[in-house]
Write a protein that holds these residues in place. Structure first.
Motif, PDB file in Angstrom:
ATOM      1  N   MET A   1      22.257 -21.850 -11.980  1.00 46.65           N
ATOM      2  CA  MET A   1      22.012 -20.519 -12.481  1.00 46.65           C
ATOM      3  C   MET A   1      20.561 -20.431 -12.971  1.00 46.65           C
ATOM      4  N   LYS A   2      19.934 -19.292 -12.721  1.00 43.01           N
ATOM      5  CA  LYS A   2      18.581 -18.998 -13.194  1.00 43.01           C
ATOM      6  C   LYS A   2      18.646 -17.749 -14.064  1.00 43.01           C
ATOM      7  N   ILE A   3      17.851 -17.749 -15.121  1.00 42.49           N
ATOM      8  CA  ILE A   3      17.838 -16.618 -16.050  1.00 42.49           C
ATOM      9  C   ILE A   3      16.407 -16.096 -16.159  1.00 42.49           C
ATOM     10  N   LEU A   4      16.251 -14.823 -15.836  1.00 38.23           N
ATOM     11  CA  LEU A   4      14.968 -14.142 -15.917  1.00 38.23           C
ATOM     12  C   LEU A   4      15.020 -13.153 -17.078  1.00 38.23           C
ATOM     13  N   THR A   5      14.101 -13.320 -18.014  1.00 39.43           N
ATOM     14  CA  THR A   5      13.995 -12.386 -19.131  1.00 39.43           C
ATOM     15  C   THR A   5      12.684 -11.639 -18.991  1.00 39.43           C
ATOM     16  N   LEU A   6      12.763 -10.338 -19.115  1.00 39.51           N
ATOM     17  CA  LEU A   6      11.595  -9.474 -19.004  1.00 39.51           C
ATOM     18  C   LEU A   6      11.320  -8.855 -20.366  1.00 39.51           C
ATOM     19  N   LEU A   7      10.096  -8.988 -20.845  1.00 37.02           N
ATOM     20  CA  LEU A   7       9.708  -8.405 -22.124  1.00 37.02           C
ATOM     21  C   LEU A   7       8.511  -7.494 -21.896  1.00 37.02           C
ATOM     22  N   ARG A   8       8.711  -6.221 -22.169  1.00 42.02           N
ATOM     23  CA  ARG A   8       7.606  -5.272 -22.071  1.00 42.02           C
ATOM     24  C   ARG A   8       6.781  -5.363 -23.356  1.00 42.02           C
ATOM     25  N   HIS A   9       5.463  -5.330 -23.222  1.00 41.40           N
ATOM     26  CA  HIS A   9       4.607  -5.386 -24.415  1.00 41.40           C
ATOM     27  C   HIS A   9       5.030  -4.305 -25.404  1.00 41.40           C
ATOM     28  N   ALA A  10       4.741  -4.558 -26.675  1.00 43.66           N
ATOM     29  CA  ALA A  10       5.073  -3.602 -27.723  1.00 43.66           C
ATOM     30  C   ALA A  10       4.095  -2.420 -27.693  1.00 43.66           C
ATOM     31  N   THR A  76       1.636 -19.002 -20.084  1.00 41.45           N
ATOM     32  CA  THR A  76       0.712 -19.163 -18.973  1.00 41.45           C
ATOM     33  C   THR A  76       0.335 -17.746 -18.568  1.00 41.45           C
ATOM     34  N   PHE A  77      -0.950 -17.446 -18.613  1.00 39.86           N
ATOM     35  CA  PHE A  77      -1.399 -16.096 -18.289  1.00 39.86           C
ATOM     36  C   PHE A  77      -1.727 -15.995 -16.813  1.00 39.86           C
ATOM     37  N   ASP A  78      -1.263 -14.916 -16.210  1.00 41.94           N
ATOM     38  CA  ASP A  78      -1.444 -14.672 -14.781  1.00 41.94           C
ATOM     39  C   ASP A  78      -1.952 -13.243 -14.617  1.00 41.94           C
ATOM     40  N   LYS A  79      -3.191 -13.098 -14.144  1.00 42.29           N
ATOM     41  CA  LYS A  79      -3.800 -11.772 -13.984  1.00 42.29           C
ATOM     42  C   LYS A  79      -3.001 -10.871 -13.056  1.00 42.29           C
ATOM     43  N   ARG A  80      -2.234 -11.453 -12.162  1.00 42.69           N
ATOM     44  CA  ARG A  80      -1.449 -10.639 -11.227  1.00 42.69           C
ATOM     45  C   ARG A  80      -0.394  -9.802 -11.937  1.00 42.69           C
ATOM     46  N   ILE A  81       0.016 -10.211 -13.136  1.00 41.96           N
ATOM     47  CA  ILE A  81       1.069  -9.497 -13.863  1.00 41.96           C
ATOM     48  C   ILE A  81       0.560  -8.186 -14.447  1.00 41.96           C
ATOM     49  N   TYR A  82      -0.745  -8.091 -14.721  1.00 43.63           N
ATOM     50  CA  TYR A  82      -1.304  -6.875 -15.310  1.00 43.63           C
ATOM     51  C   TYR A  82      -1.099  -5.703 -14.357  1.00 43.63           C
ATOM     52  N   LEU A  83      -0.291  -4.736 -14.777  1.00 40.73           N
ATOM     53  CA  LEU A  83       0.018  -3.531 -14.004  1.00 40.73           C
ATOM     54  C   LEU A  83       0.498  -3.839 -12.582  1.00 40.73           C
ATOM     55  N   ALA A  84       1.242  -4.921 -12.441  1.00 40.49           N
ATOM     56  CA  ALA A  84       1.715  -5.380 -11.133  1.00 40.49           C
ATOM     57  C   ALA A  84       2.796  -4.482 -10.556  1.00 40.49           C
ATOM     58  N   SER A  85       2.838  -4.463  -9.243  1.00 38.35           N
ATOM     59  CA  SER A  85       3.913  -3.771  -8.534  1.00 38.35           C
ATOM     60  C   SER A  85       5.178  -4.629  -8.605  1.00 38.35           C
ATOM     61  N   THR A  86       6.294  -4.019  -8.267  1.00 33.00           N
ATOM     62  CA  THR A  86       7.553  -4.761  -8.214  1.00 33.00           C
ATOM     63  C   THR A  86       7.462  -5.906  -7.216  1.00 33.00           C
ATOM     64  N   ALA A  87       6.873  -5.651  -6.056  1.00 28.89           N
ATOM     65  CA  ALA A  87       6.749  -6.698  -5.025  1.00 28.89           C
ATOM     66  C   ALA A  87       5.952  -7.889  -5.533  1.00 28.89           C
ATOM     67  N   THR A  88       4.871  -7.632  -6.261  1.00 31.74           N
ATOM     68  CA  THR A  88       4.067  -8.734  -6.808  1.00 31.74           C
ATOM     69  C   THR A  88       4.868  -9.517  -7.842  1.00 31.74           C
ATOM     70  N   LEU A  89       5.592  -8.815  -8.698  1.00 33.23           N
ATOM     71  CA  LEU A  89       6.402  -9.505  -9.711  1.00 33.23           C
ATOM     72  C   LEU A  89       7.499 -10.341  -9.063  1.00 33.23           C
ATOM     73  N   ILE A  90       8.106  -9.834  -8.015  1.00 27.24           N
ATOM     74  CA  ILE A  90       9.123 -10.619  -7.301  1.00 27.24           C
ATOM     75  C   ILE A  90       8.490 -11.881  -6.724  1.00 27.24           C
ATOM     76  N   ASP A  91       7.306 -11.760  -6.151  1.00 25.94           N
ATOM     77  CA  ASP A  91       6.600 -12.934  -5.617  1.00 25.94           C
ATOM     78  C   ASP A  91       6.344 -13.962  -6.711  1.00 25.94           C
ATOM     79  N   ILE A  92       5.918 -13.505  -7.873  1.00 27.01           N
ATOM     80  CA  ILE A  92       5.651 -14.415  -8.994  1.00 27.01           C
ATOM     81  C   ILE A  92       6.932 -15.136  -9.401  1.00 27.01           C
ATOM     82  N   VAL A  93       8.033 -14.410  -9.500  1.00 24.39           N
ATOM     83  CA  VAL A  93       9.315 -15.030  -9.867  1.00 24.39           C
ATOM     84  C   VAL A  93       9.720 -16.056  -8.803  1.00 24.39           C
TER      85      VAL A  93
END
Length: 180
Positions: A1-10, A76-93
């Motif tokens: 099992m894998k668990i993905l947690t998403l936290l939107r900045h405050a 770990t900071f990844d510049k791709r996450i800044y305002l990323a599209s869904t497709a980019t976020l899926i690739d990162i995951v």
């Protein structure tokens, strides 16, 4: 099992005269919300093997406040996450090492909301209905996948098991008037 947690900045400040959106800081309500969500992360015993985050100032400050309330691994900071599209976020995951069981991804809307909507099964019950209404600033969503490898992540195969908004923990922290 894998668990993905998403936290939107405050909640960030639009009153601070910064030259770039990337440099916008949190406002006082955002700092309070991040600490409140951090305390809830600890209260629920949530732990993460890896924290991947946008390097935007409001994300860095969100993580600092969350971590003050509940220590967690250094991000770990990844510049791709800044305002990323869904497709980019899926690739990162999908790129995540299989040794990671619990991944925390910290970033921005509309990408995080779109990712949560895409990953969580459409018949996800009450939590899914809340997600469909709005994904406010400072909100945490946890999605579980019955898979062995992150590369197997695909749309609609996850189960939304947590959806925690700051206003659910402290009514003074909501509702969120904007999407920033």
């Amino acid at each position: 099992m894998k668990i993905l947690t998403l936290l939107r900045h405050a909640k960030s400040s639009w009153d601070d005269p910064v030259a770039r959106d990337f440099d916008r800081p949190l406002n006082p309500r955002g700092r309070r919300a991040a600490r409140t969500v951090g305390r809830e992360i600890c209260r629920q015993g949530l732990i993460y093997d890896l924290v991947l985050a946008s390097p935007a100032r409001r994300v860095i400050e969100t993580l600092a406040e969350v971590s003050e309330a509940c220590p967690m691994p250094a991000p770990t900071f990844d510049k791709r996450i800044y305002l990323a599209s869904t497709a980019t976020l899926i690739d990162i995951v999908k790129e995540t090492a299989d040794s990671v069981e619990r991944l925390l991804l910290v970033g921005h809307n509309p990408g995080l909301e779109s990712l949560a909507m895409a990953m969580a099964a459409a018949d996800g019950g009450a939590l899914r209905l809340e997600l469909e209404q709005k994904y406010p600033t400072g909100t945490l969503a946890e999605i579980r996948f019955d898979i062995e490898h992150w590369a197997e992540v695909d749309e609609g195969i996850g189960t939304l098991v947590r959806f925690i908004r700051p206003r659910d923990l402290d009514p003074e922290l909501g509702p969120d008037e904007d999407s920033f």
